[in-house]
Each structure stands twice: as C-alpha cells, then as structure tokens.
Design an enzyme around this catalytic site. Structure first.
Site, mmCIF file in Angstrom:
data_model
loop_
_atom_site.group_PDB
_atom_site.id
_atom_site.type_symbol
_atom_site.label_atom_id
_atom_site.label_comp_id
_atom_site.label_asym_id
_atom_site.label_seq_id
_atom_site.Cartn_x
_atom_site.Cartn_y
_atom_site.Cartn_z
ATOM 1 N N SER A 117 0.825 -1.207 0.000
ATOM 2 C CA SER A 117 0.000 0.000 0.000
ATOM 3 C C SER A 117 0.859 1.258 0.000
ATOM 4 O O SER A 117 1.661 1.481 0.921
ATOM 5 C CB SER A 117 -0.917 0.031 1.230
ATOM 6 O OG SER A 117 -1.632 1.247 1.282
ATOM 7 N N ARG A 228 -2.466 -16.808 -19.756
ATOM 8 C CA ARG A 228 -1.295 -15.940 -19.644
ATOM 9 C C ARG A 228 0.024 -16.583 -20.057
ATOM 10 O O ARG A 228 1.039 -15.878 -20.136
ATOM 11 C CB ARG A 228 -1.186 -15.408 -18.206
ATOM 12 C CG ARG A 228 -2.394 -14.608 -17.751
ATOM 13 C CD ARG A 228 -2.674 -13.413 -18.639
ATOM 14 N NE ARG A 228 -3.794 -12.607 -18.119
ATOM 15 C CZ ARG A 228 -4.223 -11.477 -18.656
ATOM 16 N NH1 ARG A 228 -3.640 -11.003 -19.735
ATOM 17 N NH2 ARG A 228 -5.241 -10.824 -18.129
#
Length: 267
Positions: A117, A228
């Site tokens: 964060s 992916r």
C-alpha cells in the site's frame, strides 16, 4: 536507477534471502521482479477424494498411493472440465511485478489479493526497464537504445520528484506543528503525512513495482495458466505466468504432465 528508499532496500534484501532459502520455489524476473510459491494446501488426492464423496468412502492420503485407475479418473476430471474438485486445492504466491502487469493479473478475480500500500509506505523505488527480447517483435527492436535511455531517465525523474515533494511535505507539516497550526501526532499513523503519500502516489508510473500475495484455487490457477502463458499474452505477464507454472509443476508433477498431455492432443 534512482536511489532506493528504505522500503525498497528491505524488499531487495528479502528477495535475496528468499532466493537463498528457497531456490526451487523462487525466480527473479526482469529489473526487480520476483515470484515465489510460498505455500500450498492439498494435493492430487484432495481432488480425487472430493470427487468421490458422492459415490464412495474410499480415501487416499498421498499421491504415492494413486493407482492407474486413480490417475485415469484424475485425467478424466481434468479433461472433461469437472472443475469444482480442483477448487479444493489452494496456492499462495508472492510476486513483485510492475504495476501494469498487476493490472492485468488482478482481472483473474476468483482469488485473494493483498498488495503493498502506497497509502502507508512510500512506493518501491525500482522500475521495469525493458531489455533483450522484451524490446523485440519478430526480431525487430521497437524501441532504440536511445529511447530506452530516455524512458529510464524519465522514470528516475519521477522517482526524484516523489522523494523531493514528500520530503518537502513532511517539512511543511513539522513546521506547522511547531507553530501550533496543526496538532501534534500522538502516535500511530500520521494523517498529514499519510495524505501527502495518498496524493503523491498519483505521480507513480505503472512501470513501478508493487508487492502482492496471491491466494488462488487450482481451478482458477489453471485458467490463469491457459490464458497468460500463451504466446499472444503480453511479454511481461507471460514471463511471470511461465515462472508460476514452472513452480507449480515442481510441486504438482502429475497434473503438470496431464496439462502437457492435453496440450499435445490438441495439436
């Protein structure tokens, strides 16, 4: 590369430590990238035991107990896409990747995502710098060496901007406190510095790295691999997906062989 802040130095040291302690479960990728398969819950027998709950009390306790009949059932479940038994096996990966890679990765929504964060910490001061095959399409370099140099210089300039402006914001906050304009911080998270980080992260480019814990069930993980690891996937996320697949295969060789067997039959 721009100077590293404390968070980045801590993470760089942790990457080195994890690679040393878990060499078979880790990969370094790109400029600052990293992936580790930290933990798994369940194995091939978990899938079989789950699938058989409606028809049998037979239970297996280890893949070494699996018979040819068990292997045949496992392949049948896989090839016929009986998916729910595969959801009972879980994986936890940790990866450090460019933000633009994460924005593709997070679209695989049936998982748990916990990310570094920038509200609570300064951003990781490392950036993805393309090199080698990342610059090529059919052997043709789409960016010149001069362009990569300018790209790198711009990223360093943005990092310097963040550090300088955050330092200035913190200085302004402390001066205001001394004058009694704003209250003293009584411990814990400083809301004034936090707000400065919230605002300045808007100047952080998507080439910057972030740090993620990803917990995912096997059914969702297999879907991630199928999409992916294709040659049509973007180069950077494909590098991570191929590394994740290699780590998976070391832990689950039976299912890896089944995936590869199924791919051969398609060709």
């Amino acid at each position: 590369m721009a100077r590293q802040n404390d968070s980045t130095r801590e993470i760089a040291q942790e990457i080195s430590t994890r690679c040393e302690h878990n060499p078979q479960g880790t990969f370094r990728i790109g400029t600052f990238g990293f992936i580790e398969l930290e933990d798994t819950w369940g194995d091939e027998t978990t899938i079989l035991n789950t699938a058989r709950v409606s028809t049998s009390n037979k239970r297996l306790h280890s893949p070494s107990e699996m018979s040819e009949k068990d292997l045949s059932l496992l392949y049948h479940l896989f090839s016929e896409q009986h998916g729910t038994p595969f959801e009972t096996v879980l994986f936890r990966y940790r990866f450090i990747a460019p933000i633009f890679v994460l924005r593709q990765w997070v679209k695989h929504r049936i998982s748990t995502w916990n990310e570094f964060s920038m509200r609570y910490r300064k951003p990781i001061s490392a950036f993805y710098i393309p090199s080698g095959n990342a610059l090529l399409v059919d052997g043709f370099p789409v960016l010149s060496e001069k362009q990569v140099h300018r790209y790198t210089a711009l990223l360093e300039e943005l990092q310097d901007f963040y550090e300088e402006e955050y330092d200035q914001a913190c200085q302004n906050i402390e001066e205001a406190r001394k004058k009694g304009v704003i209250p003293e911080n009584e411990g814990g998270r400083d809301p004034y510095r936090a707000r400065a980080r919230e605002l300045l992260r808007g100047a952080v480019p998507v080439a910057a790295y972030s740090d993620v814990y990803w917990t995912v069930n096997l059914r969702s993980l297999l879907n991630f691999f199928s999409l992916r690891t294709k040659e049509t996937a973007q180069y950077e996320i494909r590098e991570y997906a191929l590394a994740a697949y290699t780590l998976f295969g070391r832990k689950f060789p039976i299912i890896r062989e089944m995936i590869e067997k199924a791919e051969e039959r398609k060709q």
